[in-house]
Design a protein around this motif. Structure first.
Motif, short mmCIF file in Angstrom:
data_model
loop_
_atom_site.label_atom_id
_atom_site.label_comp_id
_atom_site.label_asym_id
_atom_site.label_seq_id
_atom_site.Cartn_x
_atom_site.Cartn_y
_atom_site.Cartn_z
N PHE A 3 -19.68 28.34 17.88
CA PHE A 3 -20.27 27.83 16.64
C PHE A 3 -19.73 28.56 15.42
O PHE A 3 -20.42 28.68 14.40
CB PHE A 3 -21.80 27.95 16.69
CG PHE A 3 -22.44 27.03 17.68
CD1 PHE A 3 -22.56 25.67 17.42
CD2 PHE A 3 -22.91 27.51 18.90
CE1 PHE A 3 -23.14 24.82 18.33
CE2 PHE A 3 -23.50 26.66 19.82
CZ PHE A 3 -23.62 25.31 19.55
N TYR A 4 -18.50 29.00 15.49
CA TYR A 4 -17.90 29.72 14.36
C TYR A 4 -17.59 28.75 13.22
O TYR A 4 -16.99 27.69 13.42
CB TYR A 4 -16.61 30.41 14.82
CG TYR A 4 -15.91 31.19 13.72
CD1 TYR A 4 -16.43 32.39 13.27
CD2 TYR A 4 -14.73 30.70 13.16
CE1 TYR A 4 -15.79 33.11 12.28
CE2 TYR A 4 -14.09 31.42 12.16
CZ TYR A 4 -14.63 32.61 11.72
OH TYR A 4 -14.00 33.32 10.72
N PHE A 51 -25.58 30.33 11.99
CA PHE A 51 -24.19 30.29 12.44
C PHE A 51 -23.23 30.73 11.33
O PHE A 51 -22.21 31.36 11.59
CB PHE A 51 -23.83 28.88 12.92
CG PHE A 51 -24.68 28.40 14.06
CD1 PHE A 51 -24.86 29.18 15.20
CD2 PHE A 51 -25.33 27.18 14.00
CE1 PHE A 51 -25.64 28.75 16.25
CE2 PHE A 51 -26.12 26.73 15.05
CZ PHE A 51 -26.29 27.52 16.17
N SER A 78 -18.50 37.26 18.08
CA SER A 78 -19.62 36.78 18.89
C SER A 78 -19.89 35.29 18.62
O SER A 78 -20.17 34.52 19.54
CB SER A 78 -20.88 37.59 18.57
OG SER A 78 -20.70 38.94 18.90
N THR A 79 -19.77 34.90 17.34
CA THR A 79 -20.01 33.50 16.99
C THR A 79 -18.93 32.61 17.58
O THR A 79 -19.19 31.47 18.00
CB THR A 79 -20.06 33.33 15.46
OG1 THR A 79 -20.91 34.33 14.90
CG2 THR A 79 -20.60 31.96 15.08
N LYS A 80 -17.68 33.11 17.62
CA LYS A 80 -16.59 32.33 18.23
C LYS A 80 -16.84 32.14 19.72
O LYS A 80 -16.56 31.07 20.27
CB LYS A 80 -15.26 33.04 18.00
CG LYS A 80 -14.73 32.93 16.58
CD LYS A 80 -13.43 33.68 16.41
CE LYS A 80 -12.93 33.60 14.97
NZ LYS A 80 -11.68 34.39 14.76
N GLU A 81 -17.35 33.19 20.38
CA GLU A 81 -17.64 33.09 21.80
C GLU A 81 -18.72 32.03 22.08
O GLU A 81 -18.67 31.34 23.10
CB GLU A 81 -18.09 34.44 22.35
CG GLU A 81 -16.95 35.47 22.43
CD GLU A 81 -17.43 36.82 22.95
OE1 GLU A 81 -18.61 36.90 23.36
OE2 GLU A 81 -16.64 37.78 22.92
N LEU A 82 -19.68 31.92 21.16
CA LEU A 82 -20.73 30.92 21.31
C LEU A 82 -20.21 29.50 21.04
O LEU A 82 -20.84 28.52 21.43
CB LEU A 82 -21.89 31.22 20.36
CG LEU A 82 -22.76 32.43 20.69
CD1 LEU A 82 -23.74 32.70 19.55
CD2 LEU A 82 -23.53 32.20 21.99
#
Length: 299
Positions: free
Chosen positions: A63-64, A47, A57-61
């Motif tokens: 887990f940013y 992450f 992409s990490t923000k969309e998941l």
């Protein structure tokens, strides 16, 4: 929702305790603790890499891992120092005491958290919450009476003192968590990642001084699959716990109590799997602790 998240945290904490007993049984404590933290850090590392190279992409998941100033790093280092001390004491105590004695003493943590929440955060308990906490404390005292029958004299056993101090430090860290999550506005994965990193550095420093240079000590460590499981389960539990704390309406005193429902797994399953003494008698104070937790939840 924060109460449900607290119950999820309790579920994974119960499984974590089950694996932890297996990991430390007749094993070197500090390397086990370092291994669990490294496995948890490995879970979080993707992450962090994703946050650096693929932030959107990490923000969309969800887990940013955000960038934080050095002053905030200092606050996280304080938490790492508190918890490293608490874990070392707790792991050593767990190695030398029955799990069905250690776990109920740890269950007194909500009482310390309760007092802190009352004084620091001005959380207002009602009569049922007061009753619930005193039922928990009375049940822990009853556990101490059962412990004496196993040859564990609470006033003279240094591991009892170790687990009491560990419990107090753990409760202090819980109060500190509310400050980190709500006042400093740290999201769960950011806090978990940097907390893991700094705790690993602290433990490595201790191990390089006390353990790595001594060949006879290195031989006392055995790697087990449960070491990895402990780290993964702990990070999963912490994620749900910190998510619950993000809710401004969350009460740390109640969250701390809700997490005690892990006792069902810790005492019943571990008592059976590790074949510890007086399991039926320990169910009596266990019931008292669960009644105390119920009173808090019901209130």
């Amino acid at each position: 929702m924060w109460m449900y998240l607290g119950l999820l945290a309790a579920l994974f904490l119960g499984l974590h305790n089950l694996c932890k007993k297996h990991a430390v049984r007749e094993n070197a404590v500090l390397p086990v603790l370092l291994g669990t933290l490294c496995s948890g850090f490995a879970l979080l590392l993707p992450f962090y890499i994703g946050s650096v190279y693929w932030p959107e992409s990490t923000k969309e998941l969800g887990f940013y891992i955000t960038e934080i100033p050095w002053s905030v790093h200092g606050f996280i280092i304080i938490k790492a120092a508190i918890m490293a001390t608490s874990w070392i004491l707790a792991y050593e105590a767990l190695k030398h005491l029955p799990i069905t004695i250690v776990t109920p003493i740890r269950s007194a943590g909500p009482f310390f958290t309760f007092i802190g929440a009352l004084i620091i955060y001005q959380e207002q308990p009602n009569s049922l919450q007061w009753l619930g906490f005193f039922v928990i404390i009375f049940s822990v005292i009853l556990y101490s009476k059962i412990g004496k029958r196993e040859g564990i004299i609470f006033k003279r056993n240094k591991w009892i003192l170790a687990i009491v101090i560990a419990t107090f430090l753990g409760a202090s860290s819980g109060l500190y968590d509310k400050f980190l999550v709500q006042s400093l506005v740290l999201n769960p994965q950011t806090l978990q990642f940097w907390f893991c990193w700094y705790t690993i550095l602290i433990l490595l420093t201790i191990l390089f001084i006390t353990w790595f240079p001594k060949a006879e000590k290195r031989k006392t460590f055995t790697f087990r699959w449960s070491i990895i499981a402990v780290g993964v389960l702990l990070q999963t539990a912490d994620y749900f716990y910190f998510k619950a704390l993000q809710d401004p309406e969350a009460l740390i005193m109640l969250l701390s109590a809700i997490k005690r429902s892990q006792l069902i797994i810790a005492v019943v399953l571990e008592g059976i799997l590790f074949k510890e003494k007086n399991k039926r008698k320990k169910l009596v104070p266990l019931t008292g602790i669960l009644i105390g937790v119920f009173l808090i939840l019901y209130s």
